[in-house]
Enzyme design. Structure first.
Site, PDB file in Angstrom:
ATOM      1  N   ILE A 168      -3.804   4.037 -10.124  1.00 45.77           N
ATOM      2  CA  ILE A 168      -2.407   4.401  -9.879  1.00 45.77           C
ATOM      3  C   ILE A 168      -1.497   3.216 -10.169  1.00 45.77           C
ATOM      4  O   ILE A 168      -0.487   3.329 -10.860  1.00 45.77           O
ATOM      5  CB  ILE A 168      -2.207   4.857  -8.416  1.00 45.77           C
ATOM      6  CG1 ILE A 168      -3.016   6.118  -8.130  1.00 45.77           C
ATOM      7  CG2 ILE A 168      -0.728   5.096  -8.126  1.00 45.77           C
ATOM      8  CD1 ILE A 168      -2.960   6.552  -6.681  1.00 45.77           C
ATOM      9  N   GLY A 169      -1.847   2.057  -9.652  1.00 41.19           N
ATOM     10  CA  GLY A 169      -1.013   0.880  -9.865  1.00 41.19           C
ATOM     11  C   GLY A 169      -1.511  -0.282  -9.036  1.00 41.19           C
ATOM     12  O   GLY A 169      -2.509  -0.188  -8.325  1.00 41.19           O
ATOM     13  N   TYR A 170      -0.795  -1.396  -9.129  1.00 42.78           N
ATOM     14  CA  TYR A 170      -1.191  -2.574  -8.385  1.00 42.78           C
ATOM     15  C   TYR A 170       0.045  -3.372  -7.998  1.00 42.78           C
ATOM     16  O   TYR A 170       1.109  -3.229  -8.576  1.00 42.78           O
ATOM     17  CB  TYR A 170      -2.145  -3.443  -9.212  1.00 42.78           C
ATOM     18  CG  TYR A 170      -1.545  -3.979 -10.501  1.00 42.78           C
ATOM     19  CD1 TYR A 170      -0.940  -5.232 -10.541  1.00 42.78           C
ATOM     20  CD2 TYR A 170      -1.586  -3.231 -11.671  1.00 42.78           C
ATOM     21  CE1 TYR A 170      -0.389  -5.728 -11.704  1.00 42.78           C
ATOM     22  CE2 TYR A 170      -1.039  -3.719 -12.846  1.00 42.78           C
ATOM     23  CZ  TYR A 170      -0.440  -4.965 -12.861  1.00 42.78           C
ATOM     24  OH  TYR A 170       0.105  -5.446 -14.018  1.00 42.78           O
ATOM     25  N   GLY A 171      -0.117  -4.195  -6.970  1.00 42.73           N
ATOM     26  CA  GLY A 171       0.977  -5.019  -6.496  1.00 42.73           C
ATOM     27  C   GLY A 171       0.462  -6.368  -6.056  1.00 42.73           C
ATOM     28  O   GLY A 171      -0.644  -6.779  -6.421  1.00 42.73           O
ATOM     29  N   ALA A 172       1.256  -7.044  -5.227  1.00 41.48           N
ATOM     30  CA  ALA A 172       0.901  -8.405  -4.833  1.00 41.48           C
ATOM     31  C   ALA A 172      -0.295  -8.451  -3.896  1.00 41.48           C
ATOM     32  O   ALA A 172      -0.987  -9.455  -3.829  1.00 41.48           O
ATOM     33  CB  ALA A 172       2.102  -9.065  -4.160  1.00 41.48           C
ATOM     34  N   PHE A 173      -0.561  -7.365  -3.176  1.00 44.97           N
ATOM     35  CA  PHE A 173      -1.592  -7.410  -2.140  1.00 44.97           C
ATOM     36  C   PHE A 173      -2.716  -6.409  -2.349  1.00 44.97           C
ATOM     37  O   PHE A 173      -3.612  -6.329  -1.529  1.00 44.97           O
ATOM     38  CB  PHE A 173      -0.951  -7.179  -0.767  1.00 44.97           C
ATOM     39  CG  PHE A 173       0.089  -8.196  -0.427  1.00 44.97           C
ATOM     40  CD1 PHE A 173      -0.264  -9.480  -0.040  1.00 44.97           C
ATOM     41  CD2 PHE A 173       1.431  -7.889  -0.519  1.00 44.97           C
ATOM     42  CE1 PHE A 173       0.689 -10.431   0.256  1.00 44.97           C
ATOM     43  CE2 PHE A 173       2.403  -8.829  -0.217  1.00 44.97           C
ATOM     44  CZ  PHE A 173       2.031 -10.107   0.170  1.00 44.97           C
TER      45      PHE A 173
ATOM     46  N   VAL B 222      -4.803  -3.152  -5.122  1.00 41.51           N
ATOM     47  CA  VAL B 222      -4.931  -2.258  -6.259  1.00 41.51           C
ATOM     48  C   VAL B 222      -5.207  -0.863  -5.713  1.00 41.51           C
ATOM     49  O   VAL B 222      -6.000  -0.700  -4.783  1.00 41.51           O
ATOM     50  CB  VAL B 222      -6.092  -2.701  -7.176  1.00 41.51           C
ATOM     51  CG1 VAL B 222      -6.158  -1.833  -8.415  1.00 41.51           C
ATOM     52  CG2 VAL B 222      -5.948  -4.161  -7.549  1.00 41.51           C
TER      53      VAL B 222
ATOM     54  N   ASP C 239      10.469  -5.263   2.562  1.00 42.57           N
ATOM     55  CA  ASP C 239      10.217  -5.103   1.126  1.00 42.57           C
ATOM     56  C   ASP C 239      10.555  -3.686   0.668  1.00 42.57           C
ATOM     57  O   ASP C 239       9.819  -3.082  -0.103  1.00 42.57           O
ATOM     58  CB  ASP C 239       8.762  -5.435   0.786  1.00 42.57           C
ATOM     59  CG  ASP C 239       8.568  -5.667  -0.723  1.00 42.57           C
ATOM     60  OD1 ASP C 239       9.577  -5.956  -1.412  1.00 42.57           O
ATOM     61  OD2 ASP C 239       7.435  -5.561  -1.210  1.00 42.57           O
TER      62      ASP C 239
END
Length: 467
Positions: free
Chosen positions: A60-65, A67, A181
């Site tokens: 789906i996606g990934y971020g800073a913290f 996957v 955030d």
């Protein structure tokens, strides 16, 4: 063509069976009862005629913290989101943030806040415990993708989205939690326009002691409140409300309101719209930031520019925006005020059958979003043969403050023990717990997926003392 379709379905079925996880007994002594439950659950899942059975797992996606992958829960055939948090124990601060997010996902129960479905059991030995895997509700898209798409957004869409953001945020604030955030990418949406707030990696409880410093490295720059940009050491729920204002403007105009290449240019854009602040309005800013702002040529506010964001901006919308986007956090509207405190006090004296009538009488921007949400989308109201029955408490709050007393671990060993205990207790609460299937070919792909790189993260605050 029918043959090709059948072949594709067969491939998808084979692909989806290579699960990342497997069911397992929580304790060897209860294996008999767990086995029985597993059989029942499997039979029920096989009887479900759901498209999810043939859907492959995908990123789906990934971020800073973390996957996130879309997967199928083998116990129920329900499609869920599997979040991998690989860098939990890089530092005590990272562990504390991960602990916070997981606990909040497991604790908060609200229709506009993402919830944990399950947590994959950690390894039995604490020393082997390095990553966290958590299952949450699966949503279809985030608000950012909607805004940048060709999908039309009517005024009604904007109203119902804004109402749900404020409704979920009011619940968080009532628990003493600042999200820190909020942005369109952290607002998940389904095709029926149901919205949920997610990603609590930067969330924390309100700091009561105003003498204590709070980190400024929060909130993606475009949605960062001016007090954060100006180096304040203590802030409140008002930073979330500023973010909501930026999101609201983005919904209306289909573009980021304050899109700058650096925090300093971000301040310039805010001054261009809101005008030069007075010294009282930036009283919490650090000395370097105050000197910088006051050294600039004085500029008048251009609040009327909000009306030109798009044809969807009414005077009500512009007025609400102007109350969210103010320099002084003490003068910024709260979530409760935005939702209408007078209305809430008044409706508590109404009988259920009359609530809709009074909703119609309220013609403000937020109340129109409230009508649409509670008329057909929410789970707190319901329809009968006599008509729609409305709950007395349309915007519930949490009755007690979120307890963060167990976050005070001071070293990595303690952090691992605290996290291991939290995850074990939560995963064992389910009759049929899950473990990762390390033999799955797909697991290897998932295990090597990474979080966002350093250059993809929001810029750090301005070092005002070095300017």
């Amino acid at each position: 063509m029918p043959h090709a379709s059948s072949k594709t379905k067969e491939i998808n079925n084979n692909y989806s069976k290579q699960q990342y996880y497997t069911t397992t007994a929580a304790f060897s002594s209860s294996s008999s009862s767990t086995s029985s439950t597993t059989t029942t659950t499997t039979t029920t899942a096989q009887q479900q005629q759901s498209n999810s059975e043939s859907e492959p797992d995908f990123l789906i996606g990934y971020g800073a913290f973390g996957v996130i992958w879309a997967v199928t829960d083998p116990r129920t055939s329900r499609r869920v989101a599997l979040k991998k948090m690989p860098n939990v124990f890089q530092s005590v601060i990272a562990a504390r943030r991960a602990f916070r997010e997981i606990k909040m996902l497991c604790t908060f129960r609200h229709d506009n806040i993402l919830q944990a479905v399950d947590i994959l059991q950690p390894p039995g030995q604490v020393d082997m415990f390095n990553e966290v895997y958590i299952l949450t509700e699966l949503m279809q898209i985030d608000l950012h993708k909607i805004i940048v798409s060709q999908q039309s957004l009517s005024p009604d869409h904007c109203k119902v989205f804004l109402y749900q953001i404020l409704r979920g945020l009011k619940f968080l604030h009532s628990a003493g939690v600042i999200h820190r955030d909020l942005k369109p990418g952290n607002l998940l949406v389904n095709s029926d326009c149901l919205l949920k707030i997610c990603d609590f990696g930067l969330a924390r409880t309100e700091e009561i002691d105003k003498q204590k410093c709070m980190t400024q490295e929060v909130v993606t720059q475009y949605y960062r409140a001016p007090e954060l940009l100006l180096g304040t050491h203590h802030y409140s729920y008002a930073i979330d409300v500023w973010s909501v204002g930026c999101i609201f403007a983005e919904l209306l105009g289909r573009r980021i309101l304050f899109q700058a290449s650096s925090p300093l240019k971000q301040i310039e854009l805010i001054i261009n719209l809101l005008g030069t602040p007075t010294i009282d309005e930036i009283s919490t800013a650090c000395d370097g930031a105050k000197a910088y702002v006051l050294s600039k040529t004085w500029r008048a506010a251009k609040i009327n520019a909000l009306l030109s964001l798009s044809k969807n901006v009414t005077s009500d919308a512009a007025q609400l925006l102007s109350r969210m986007l103010t320099w002084d956090p003490k003068k910024r509207i709260s979530t409760s005020q935005a939702l209408g405190m007078k209305f809430e006090k008044r409706k508590s004296f109404l009988v259920l059958s009359n609530i809709f009538y009074f909703l119609i009488q309220e013609q403000s921007y937020i109340h129109e979003g409230r009508i649409r949400y509670h008329s057909c989308m929410c789970r707190c109201c319901y329809s009968t043969q006599q008509g729609r029955q409305y709950t007395i408490n349309l915007e519930p709050v949490r009755g007690f403050r979120y307890d963060d007393s167990d976050e005070n671990f001071c070293n990595m060993r303690q952090a691992k023990e605290y996290m291991h205990k939290l995850l074990t207790e939560f995963s064992q609460a389910n009759t049929v717990p899950l473990r990762l299937n390390h033999d799955s070919p797909l697991y290897k792909t998932f295990a090597t997926s990474q979080v966002a790189q350093a250059h993809e993260l929001p810029p750090s605050p301005v070092a005002w003392d070095k300017l």
